[in-house]
Every structure is written in structure tokens, then in C-alpha cells.
Write a protein that holds these residues in place. Sequence first.
Motif, PDB file in Angstrom:
ATOM      1  N   SER A   1       5.837  -4.668   6.259  1.00  0.00           N
ATOM      2  CA  SER A   1       5.260  -3.718   7.229  1.00  0.00           C
ATOM      3  C   SER A   1       3.900  -4.171   7.768  1.00  0.00           C
ATOM      4  O   SER A   1       2.911  -3.444   7.687  1.00  0.00           O
ATOM      5  CB  SER A   1       5.111  -2.321   6.615  1.00  0.00           C
TER       6      SER A   1
ATOM      7  N   GLY B   1       2.043  -0.280  -0.828  1.00  0.00           N
ATOM      8  CA  GLY B   1       1.391  -0.895   0.325  1.00  0.00           C
ATOM      9  C   GLY B   1       1.020   0.102   1.419  1.00  0.00           C
ATOM     10  O   GLY B   1       0.112  -0.161   2.213  1.00  0.00           O
TER      11      GLY B   1
ATOM     12  N   GLY C   1       5.127  -6.059 -14.353  1.00  0.00           N
ATOM     13  CA  GLY C   1       3.986  -5.158 -14.482  1.00  0.00           C
ATOM     14  C   GLY C   1       3.535  -5.074 -15.928  1.00  0.00           C
ATOM     15  O   GLY C   1       4.082  -5.731 -16.820  1.00  0.00           O
TER      16      GLY C   1
ATOM     17  N   PHE D   1      10.144   2.346  -3.748  1.00  0.00           N
ATOM     18  CA  PHE D   1      11.093   2.303  -4.870  1.00  0.00           C
ATOM     19  C   PHE D   1      11.960   1.044  -4.821  1.00  0.00           C
ATOM     20  O   PHE D   1      13.181   1.099  -4.897  1.00  0.00           O
ATOM     21  CB  PHE D   1      11.956   3.575  -4.900  1.00  0.00           C
TER      22      PHE D   1
ATOM     23  N   MET E   1       9.099 -20.195 -11.565  1.00  0.00           N
ATOM     24  CA  MET E   1       9.731 -18.903 -11.730  1.00  0.00           C
ATOM     25  C   MET E   1      11.246 -19.051 -11.920  1.00  0.00           C
ATOM     26  O   MET E   1      11.854 -18.370 -12.744  1.00  0.00           O
ATOM     27  CB  MET E   1       9.421 -18.022 -10.515  1.00  0.00           C
TER      28      MET E   1
HETATM   29  C1  FAD Z   1       8.556 -13.157  -7.416  1.00  0.00           C
HETATM   30  C2  FAD Z   1       8.305 -11.716  -7.099  1.00  0.00           C
HETATM   31  C3  FAD Z   1       8.157 -10.789  -8.121  1.00  0.00           C
HETATM   32  C4  FAD Z   1       7.842  -9.464  -7.854  1.00  0.00           C
HETATM   33  N1  FAD Z   1       7.614  -8.621  -8.895  1.00  0.00           N
HETATM   34  C5  FAD Z   1       7.127  -7.380  -8.644  1.00  0.00           C
HETATM   35  C6  FAD Z   1       6.716  -6.511  -9.710  1.00  0.00           C
HETATM   36  O1  FAD Z   1       6.812  -6.839 -10.881  1.00  0.00           O
HETATM   37  N2  FAD Z   1       6.203  -5.308  -9.382  1.00  0.00           N
HETATM   38  C7  FAD Z   1       6.062  -4.903  -8.071  1.00  0.00           C
HETATM   39  O2  FAD Z   1       5.536  -3.828  -7.838  1.00  0.00           O
HETATM   40  N3  FAD Z   1       6.461  -5.683  -7.065  1.00  0.00           N
HETATM   41  C8  FAD Z   1       6.979  -6.906  -7.316  1.00  0.00           C
HETATM   42  N4  FAD Z   1       7.339  -7.708  -6.260  1.00  0.00           N
HETATM   43  C9  FAD Z   1       7.226  -7.169  -4.878  1.00  0.00           C
HETATM   44  C10 FAD Z   1       8.463  -6.375  -4.495  1.00  0.00           C
HETATM   45  O3  FAD Z   1       9.486  -7.266  -4.125  1.00  0.00           O
HETATM   46  C11 FAD Z   1       8.169  -5.440  -3.281  1.00  0.00           C
HETATM   47  O4  FAD Z   1       7.649  -6.171  -2.219  1.00  0.00           O
HETATM   48  C12 FAD Z   1       7.160  -4.378  -3.608  1.00  0.00           C
HETATM   49  O5  FAD Z   1       7.412  -3.792  -4.850  1.00  0.00           O
HETATM   50  C13 FAD Z   1       7.173  -3.296  -2.537  1.00  0.00           C
HETATM   51  O6  FAD Z   1       5.977  -2.617  -2.556  1.00  0.00           O
HETATM   52  P1  FAD Z   1       5.831  -1.147  -2.006  1.00  0.00           P
HETATM   53  O7  FAD Z   1       6.817  -0.242  -2.644  1.00  0.00           O
HETATM   54  O8  FAD Z   1       4.402  -0.826  -2.163  1.00  0.00           O
HETATM   55  O9  FAD Z   1       6.293  -1.188  -0.508  1.00  0.00           O
HETATM   56  P2  FAD Z   1       5.757  -1.889   0.824  1.00  0.00           P
HETATM   57  O10 FAD Z   1       6.719  -2.942   1.193  1.00  0.00           O
HETATM   58  O11 FAD Z   1       4.330  -2.210   0.784  1.00  0.00           O
HETATM   59  O12 FAD Z   1       6.051  -0.677   1.828  1.00  0.00           O
HETATM   60  C14 FAD Z   1       5.096   0.215   2.214  1.00  0.00           C
HETATM   61  C15 FAD Z   1       5.650   1.635   2.208  1.00  0.00           C
HETATM   62  O13 FAD Z   1       4.614   2.480   2.691  1.00  0.00           O
HETATM   63  C16 FAD Z   1       5.039   3.194   3.815  1.00  0.00           C
HETATM   64  N5  FAD Z   1       3.901   3.344   4.723  1.00  0.00           N
HETATM   65  C17 FAD Z   1       3.449   2.463   5.652  1.00  0.00           C
HETATM   66  N6  FAD Z   1       2.373   2.962   6.279  1.00  0.00           N
HETATM   67  C18 FAD Z   1       2.136   4.174   5.741  1.00  0.00           C
HETATM   68  C19 FAD Z   1       1.158   5.171   5.981  1.00  0.00           C
HETATM   69  N7  FAD Z   1       0.204   5.029   6.899  1.00  0.00           N
HETATM   70  N8  FAD Z   1       1.219   6.299   5.246  1.00  0.00           N
HETATM   71  C20 FAD Z   1       2.196   6.480   4.298  1.00  0.00           C
HETATM   72  N9  FAD Z   1       3.141   5.563   4.036  1.00  0.00           N
HETATM   73  C21 FAD Z   1       3.108   4.418   4.749  1.00  0.00           C
HETATM   74  C22 FAD Z   1       6.182   2.408   4.394  1.00  0.00           C
HETATM   75  O14 FAD Z   1       7.031   3.242   5.148  1.00  0.00           O
HETATM   76  C23 FAD Z   1       6.833   1.831   3.135  1.00  0.00           C
HETATM   77  O15 FAD Z   1       7.732   2.743   2.576  1.00  0.00           O
HETATM   78  C24 FAD Z   1       7.703  -9.028  -6.514  1.00  0.00           C
HETATM   79  C25 FAD Z   1       7.890  -9.936  -5.486  1.00  0.00           C
HETATM   80  C26 FAD Z   1       8.174 -11.272  -5.759  1.00  0.00           C
HETATM   81  C27 FAD Z   1       8.320 -12.219  -4.617  1.00  0.00           C
END
Ligand code: FAD
Lengths: 584, 163
Positions: A93, A212, A259, A280, A469
Motif C-alpha cells: 500500500s 502498516g 515475532g 491478518f 532463509m
Molecule cells: C521473509 C518474510 C517474513 C515475514 N515474517 C513476518 C512476521 O513474522 N511477522 C509479520 O508481522 N510480518 C511478517 N512478514 C510480512 C508479511 O508478509 C506482511 O507483509 C505483513 O504482515 C502485513 O502487515 P500489515 O498487516 O501491517 O499490513 P499492510 O500490508 O501494511 O497493510 C496495511 C493495512 O492498513 C490499511 N490501511 C491503509 N491506510 C490506512 C489508514 N489511513 N487507516 C487505517 N487503515 C489503513 C490497509 O487497508 C491494510 O489493510 C514477513 C515477510 C517476509 C518477506
Amino acid sequence: MSNKMTGAQAVLECLKREGVDVVFGLPGGVLLPLYDAIYQSDIRHILVRHEQGAAHMADGYARATGKVGVCIATSGPGATNLVTGIANAYMDSVPMVAITGQVNTWLIGKDAFQEADITGITLPITKHNYLLRSAKDISRVFREAFYIARTGRPGPVLIDLPRDVTVDEVEFTWPEVNLPGYHPSVKVHEMQIKKAARALMEAQRPVIYVGGGVKLAGAHKSLFDLATKINAPVTTTLMGIGCFPEDHPLSLGMLGMHGTKYANYAIQESDLILAVGARFDDRVTGKISSFAPHAKIVHIDVDPAEVGKNVRVDIPVVGDAKNALMALEKEVQPKPRGAWNEKIDGWKRDYPLTYIPDMDIIKPQFVIEKLCQLAPDAIITTEVGQNQMWAAQFFVHKDPQKFISSGGLGTMGYGFPAAIGAKIGRPECDVIDIAGDGSFLMNSQELATAVLNDIPVKVAILNNGCLGMVRQWQELFFEKRYSATILGRTSPDFVKLAEAYGAMGLRATKPSEVEPVIRAALATDRPVIMDFIVNPAEKVSPMVPAGATLSEILELEWCEEGHISHLEKVYADARKAIFGEEGY
Amino acid sequence: MRHTIAVIVENKSGVLTRIAGLFSRRSFNIDSLSVGATDNPDYSRMTITVEGDKDVLEQVIKQLSKLVNVIRVSELAPSESVERELAVIKVTADKDSRGEIMQIVNIFRAKIIDVSARSMIIEVTGDEEKINAIVQLLRQFGIKEMARTGKVSMIRGTRVIKA
Ligand SMILES: Cc1cc2nc3c(=O)[nH]c(=O)nc-3n(C[C@H](O)[C@H](O)[C@H](O)COP(=O)(O)OP(=O)(O)OC[C@H]3O[C@@H](n4cnc5c(N)ncnc54)[C@H](O)[C@@H]3O)c2cc1C
Ligand SMILES: Cc1ncc(C[n+]2csc(CCOP(=O)(O)OP(=O)(O)O)c2C)c(N)n1
Ligand SMILES: [Mg+2]
């Protein structure tokens, strides 16, 4: 007064009016008119060496500044080279406008030279896209594109710009945005806030799960106020890192696959989860059917489609995270610390994030700790893999715009160009790409960009001689059959590579060399590659195996004796092959 | 479960692709899709029948609503709406079978819109069941070719779905 100009000049006028001060790109045949206009304008253009770099730079710039990042590529191969970068921005995003050249309108569909249907290709990875067919639409389309990219749930918007459209003359106008089908829902429903506040007040074991979206909303201060007012523990996703200071007693660090144990335990025992701007993701929830089995779920998200997509939500709050958190904070009463806080503090004491230090061989976690100690306020970008997870775990993050990582797509090669973009957006900050030896090579050509444009980013390669990894998974789940993950023999000498580009190269092979190397890198105003030769056998721990429940999080055994020696022999042979008998 | 939704979209090139692309990318199953003009030349109306449970329907509606060119998405409850589909069916027909076919056509209030020595084209409108029923009956004569429009649907009474 007449406002007549060419399409190309109109494009630049639009960029100026949208407040764009820098664009990242690389020209080509159909872009000649646009690049001619760029030449004559005062916009800053950063010439990249691969268009994927341009997209990631625009992305890194956007994440570090909160502004819309802009990248430019020519038709055909230039445009398709952007695709990974656009998909990356879409998954995370990120507000971005990608401008691609296209063949003349009358040649579209004829398989003309360097024609690619980029609007078709990027349909599923853009928030919206446009094929411009007339110069008179330029200003409307650009204005809409920037508006769509930065509002609601941000995302990339692509504008495909046929050559003739940039040559045609047009009378410049600046029409208001009028999009009958686009109404981001930012206002929050008062009733839902009241319900959420009541649930928070009644909860015995609340956890705030931050994603995020809190970054994107600039809502970290409101989050802090709410969490501290009711003494609720806060865990963040990888994307939410920095939204809550990790040195605060209420911080649980990151949750999910890699985590902390205490974050995952807290989720599993919680009776109320307040999810804010988080989606989620399966890396976060583990086995979805047993995620937070005792918890009511309140979900705040600006995108209605995220609410209820992966889990059942008890109290949906659709709207902007900042509005919602501010309203919630007003609605709740202060709550003292209680048994729940004590329980969590116990877990934090019992299961801290640790690693076994070593006097002889550099531990990758140690490098991160040193970076954190010597550059606590730096912007950290990451590549993908173990390096990324250690950067998430062992750096103490406190600022939402200072941790920049490819989460959703997991793009190797992201971190270095993203660092360049971030440094351009925030020149006053140190910017460090925490990299892997595999990932870095995927966009190392951008060293030329950094050197040419004097962008003094620092790269810390955690050189473990492998696609670590993936190797870790092979070790754990494929009986140590290291199929195509051992790099040692095939990686270049990164110090010489840096020097070949005119950057500085430094290497540390012993723990005692880590600090001097980091100090030297931070002291210079040149781009630097730091090559840290780290323990190849190290694993990211703890870990929730794919498909397991969060509480089944494992503390991974430090490698068994025999296995370390086996791996070390593989690496020793590999190093000998590159560096001769003495190795390094 | 099958659900019928009406989607009002901007009448612009590429909109159909965006919608079809969304369905395939998110693995939503379309049973039928029809598109056509509305009283406003700026907008078209699609009627889409999707297969899935309540959660799937909710995602379909929310994801469609996110498309910039989509103005409005509404579910049409079958009990509250009228549905029509049109089919043209070419059947084998000689002088022996022609009479029997015409009887069937009359019973279904269908129309014969083309006749040749060995075939007829029949036009029929109605809800899906009615069309399935006539198709079933015509099979015995031999269906040479068939084209169906997919369903269009509208809420009964004064309520409207408009941009
Ligand atoms: C090798 C690897 C390992 C990983 N391991 C982990 C792990 O252990 N733990 C982990 O957490 N992640 C891990 N990830 C990352 C994981 O794949 C996801 O990218 C991450 O968990 C998504 O984060 P998020 O839910 O914060 O969503 P994001 O992708 O950041 O989405 C943002 C959300 O916020 C909403 N939003 C946007 N703007 C606003 C606003 N102004 N107000 C309200 N809502 C808004 C959007 O609609 C969306 O639903 C890993 C990634 C990789 C590459
Ligand atoms: C472009 C791309 N290709 C493949 C992968 C799959 N993948 C994920 S992590 C990883 C290993 C990365 O190796 P390296 O950069 O050395 O990091 P390490 O894990 O060793 O720290 C691979 C191949 C990916 N994420 N991105
Ligand atoms: Mg590696």
C-alpha cells in the motif's frame, strides 16, 4: 494569456503542481519528447540503471517521506522492468505514480516495436491505471492519479503515455478531481467507536495489534496516547514496526512467524484484539482457525474489503486509523496496570529475543545490535530473508518512517534502491540497507546510481554465503538437502565490487572488526558497502512453522555440532575457491 | 449459493476487463454476466451471478466497490426482484416436426424468428428455469446451436438501483 504547451510540458506542469520534486527513471525511444521536457525543467531526475531500481526508489522515497513517489520507464521492456516494483508497492500500500512510455496511439495493438500492453499487465497490481489517448486528458488523468495514489488505502497508479500524446499541443487546464466511483471511507462511525471503547474497557487481556495502516495514517502518536492511557500492550506487524517505541514497557515487538514469543503468547491468550491498519496476513496469524481463540476482535481499517476478509470481526470500524484512534482515546477511561501486564512482563523476562554470542565468528544479530548502538536514528531498509528478520528483531525501532521493508511481496533486491530513494527524501538521516549476499546482487547495479548522484547510502551485507532463509527451511523441513541455496563460490568480492563502482568497500571477518567498520562507514560521505562475513549456520529464531498455531512457536536449537562442521566445510571450500588458500 | 448483483459502472474502455480480471484473480466464480446500456449514456449496468457463501458474496461486493470505475454494487434478492434472460435456439425442424415445435413455442410464449427447410430459430425470454425447460423439451428435435444473453435483473416496485 494562452497556456499552450506540448503534452510533455503538460506532464511536467502536472508534476510540479502535485509537488513532485524528484523522479526516478531511465529514458527510451518513445520517451524522447518527455525527457527533452525534463531536461528543460527544474525537476530533479535520478537516472537509474535498471527500471526495477526506479520503482523501488520511488517506493522508498514515498515510505520515508509520506509523499507520492514517481518513477518513469520507456515502453516495452522498460515498462515490464517496473512490474516487480509496482507489485511490491501494491502489496504494501505505497503511494506511487508510475509513468510509462507507449508507442504512438495509431500503432497500439499492432505489435509495434517495443510495444507491451502495460495497462493490461499491471491491472491486478495497481490501484488504478490509465492509457492516455489524448493530450487534452493529461492534466485530468495526472491529477486523478495522484489523488487515487495517496488517498484512502494508498497504492500505485500507472499512467501509460503514448509518444504522440507527449508531442501534441494542448491548452493547459487544471480541472478538479471528479471521480463518481471513488470515495475513500475515512470518517469513522461514532457508534462503532463507542462499542470498541466499551469492549476495550471490559477486556481483561487486551492486545493492540498494529499494522502498516498506522504508518500510512500517521497515527502513531494517537496510538501511543491510547495504549498508555489504558496500559494495553502493543504488538506490531513487520509493516507496523516503529509505530510504537520498542523500548517502551508496553511494547511486545513484532508478532507472527518470526515475532517474539511473548507477542504470540499474548495474542493467543488475549480476550480482546484491537487490530489497527493490519490485514491478518498468514505470516501473522499462523493457522487461522486457531488464531486468538478467546478474543473478541475489533478491526479498524480504511479499506472495507479488509474487514472480515481473513477473520471474523466482532466490531468493525471502517475509517482512517488516526481518526479512529483519536476518537477511541477520548472515549476510554484511564486504566491502571493489572495482572495481564504482570503476566506479559513475566513472558518478556522468560523468553527474551536472544542469540548465542561468539568471540571468533561474527553473529549477524551482533551486527544489527552494533548498527543500532552506533546509528540509533538511522533509517533502516532491508532486503528479504534472514537479514530482514534480524533487522526487525534486533534493531530497536522507534520511528514509523525509519523502518522500510518489503513485507507483502518479499522482494529480494528491494532494500538497496529503497535506501537510495529514502536518502533522497530524507538527506539529513543516515540510511542503512541491511542486506543479504543473495538479495543485494539483485539490484547492485544501482551502486552506479548512488555514486553518480552522490547519494551516500550504506549497505550492511550479512554475508552468510547462502540464500539463508531458504536454507533454513531446507535444514528444518527438507533434511538438510541444500538444493540451490549455497552461494559462497558464486558471489563476488563485495569490497572489490564497491570499489569497481567508485564506492567504498569495507569488510569485517571477526567480531572485533564490526564496530570499526560501521564507524568508518558512517564517517564518510560516500556510498559504502560493508561486507560482514557472518556465521552461515545461524537461523532466525523463534519461529512458528508454516501452518502451525502461534503458541506453537519454537525456539530453534542452535545448530547441532555435526551440522555446523558440515556447513563450515561447505563454506570453507567455497571461500577457498574465491579467495585462495588463505581465505579471509 | 447463487447471488445476483447489479453493478453500475462507468462506460469506459477496459472496465469489463477490470471486472473479469478481479473475478479471476480472487477466484470468485461467475455463473453469468451481462452488460448493457442504462438510461444514462455515461454508465453501463452489469448483472452478475456469482456462486459462493455469504462471506464470498461480501468480498465480491467490497472488492468490486473498490474499482475506481465502479459506481455502485447492489445485491438483488431473488424474492424481491424480477429476472429475465433471452435465448435464441436453432433446432432441427422438418415438415414432420414443425407442428410439434410450434406447439411448444406457443406454450412458452416464445417466438419463431427464422424458418428454413430443415431448421428453425426460436427466441425465448424468461427466467432461467423457463429457458432451461424449453431447451430440455427442444432437445428431442436436435438443437443445432444456442446463444443465451445471461440474466438481467431488477427490483420489483418503486425502489431503484441507479448511479
Ligand atoms: C521473509 C518474510 C517474513 C515475514 N515474517 C513476518 C512476521 O513474522 N511477522 C509479520 O508481522 N510480518 C511478517 N512478514 C510480512 C508479511 O508478509 C506482511 O507483509 C505483513 O504482515 C502485513 O502487515 P500489515 O498487516 O501491517 O499490513 P499492510 O500490508 O501494511 O497493510 C496495511 C493495512 O492498513 C490499511 N490501511 C491503509 N491506510 C490506512 C489508514 N489511513 N487507516 C487505517 N487503515 C489503513 C490497509 O487497508 C491494510 O489493510 C514477513 C515477510 C517476509 C518477506
Ligand atoms: C526476487 C525473489 N526471489 C526469490 C525469493 C525467495 N527467497 C526468500 S528469502 C531468500 C534468500 C535470500 O538470501 P539472502 O539475500 O542472502 O538473505 P539471507 O536469508 O541469507 O539473509 C529467497 C531466495 C524472494 N523472496 N524474492
Ligand atoms: Mg545470505
